[in-house]
Design a protein around this motif. Sequence first.
Motif, short mmCIF file in Angstrom:
data_model
loop_
_atom_site.label_atom_id
_atom_site.label_comp_id
_atom_site.label_asym_id
_atom_site.label_seq_id
_atom_site.Cartn_x
_atom_site.Cartn_y
_atom_site.Cartn_z
N GLN A 71 -0.74 -11.51 -2.51
CA GLN A 71 0.21 -12.29 -1.73
C GLN A 71 0.03 -12.01 -0.25
O GLN A 71 -0.38 -10.91 0.12
N VAL A 72 0.38 -12.96 0.58
CA VAL A 72 0.41 -12.74 2.02
C VAL A 72 1.66 -11.92 2.37
O VAL A 72 1.63 -11.07 3.26
N LEU A 83 9.40 -2.45 -10.50
CA LEU A 83 9.49 -2.76 -11.92
C LEU A 83 8.51 -1.98 -12.77
O LEU A 83 8.88 -1.35 -13.76
N PHE A 84 7.23 -2.06 -12.41
CA PHE A 84 6.17 -1.56 -13.28
C PHE A 84 5.36 -0.40 -12.71
O PHE A 84 4.49 0.13 -13.40
N GLY A 85 5.56 -0.06 -11.46
CA GLY A 85 4.71 0.94 -10.84
C GLY A 85 3.46 0.27 -10.30
O GLY A 85 3.43 -0.92 -10.04
N GLY A 86 2.41 1.03 -10.14
CA GLY A 86 1.18 0.49 -9.59
C GLY A 86 1.07 0.77 -8.11
O GLY A 86 1.80 1.60 -7.57
N LYS A 87 0.18 0.05 -7.46
CA LYS A 87 -0.11 0.31 -6.06
C LYS A 87 -0.28 -1.00 -5.31
O LYS A 87 -0.90 -1.94 -5.82
N VAL A 88 0.26 -1.04 -4.10
CA VAL A 88 0.08 -2.19 -3.21
C VAL A 88 -0.86 -1.76 -2.09
O VAL A 88 -0.62 -0.75 -1.44
N SER A 89 -1.91 -2.52 -1.87
CA SER A 89 -2.87 -2.23 -0.80
C SER A 89 -2.93 -3.42 0.15
O SER A 89 -2.85 -4.57 -0.27
N GLU A 90 -3.10 -3.13 1.43
CA GLU A 90 -3.28 -4.19 2.41
C GLU A 90 -4.78 -4.46 2.52
O GLU A 90 -5.58 -3.54 2.67
N TRP A 104 -7.70 -14.99 10.61
CA TRP A 104 -8.06 -14.36 9.35
C TRP A 104 -6.84 -14.22 8.46
O TRP A 104 -5.75 -13.96 8.93
N SER A 105 -7.04 -14.40 7.21
CA SER A 105 -5.95 -14.32 6.25
C SER A 105 -5.90 -12.93 5.64
O SER A 105 -6.59 -12.64 4.67
N ASP A 106 -5.10 -12.04 6.21
CA ASP A 106 -4.89 -10.73 5.62
C ASP A 106 -3.87 -10.90 4.50
O ASP A 106 -3.03 -11.79 4.54
#
Length: 157
Positions: A71-72, A83-90, A104-106
């Motif tokens: 997602q942007v 909810l589920f854990g995990g990792k968010v990376s930019e 640029w679409s980061d």
Amino acid sequence: MNSKQYMREWARRYRASDRYLSNRLSIKHLLLKKPTDGFSMSGLLWAAGFLEGEGSFHFSNQSQLLVRATQVQREPLDRLVILFGGKVSEVIRKDGKRGKNGVWSDFYDWNVYGQRAAGVCMTLYSLMSPKRKGQIKEALVKWRARPGRVGRPRGKS
């Protein structure tokens, strides 16, 4: 850990300022409980709908089951982490591809691997469309049959 301590920990983990956190408190009731506290049905329905449109369920080349969403905006992915854990990376695009407005679409990328991903798949399976159910089933079958799997083989002993 009470909800105030949890939100402070969330802010520390994601380097959120108090102002950012206070803006998020208005959606606190929409945020789902911590994975250790269980799930709410409305939260699971939201996650199923979100991952139906934006997620992917597959078995990777590294013999890992993977659930992923990009997602942007980071906020929906933070809800998946809650909810589920995990990792968010930019992800910062440096490949020269430009969007409609010439920049640029980061974007942000949420990933869950292995047993946790299997739990996400099995939890959401009944809420997904037939197409997604097929993807989930295919990924789980490959994950269960992977070489070097730890655990007792199925069948007669």
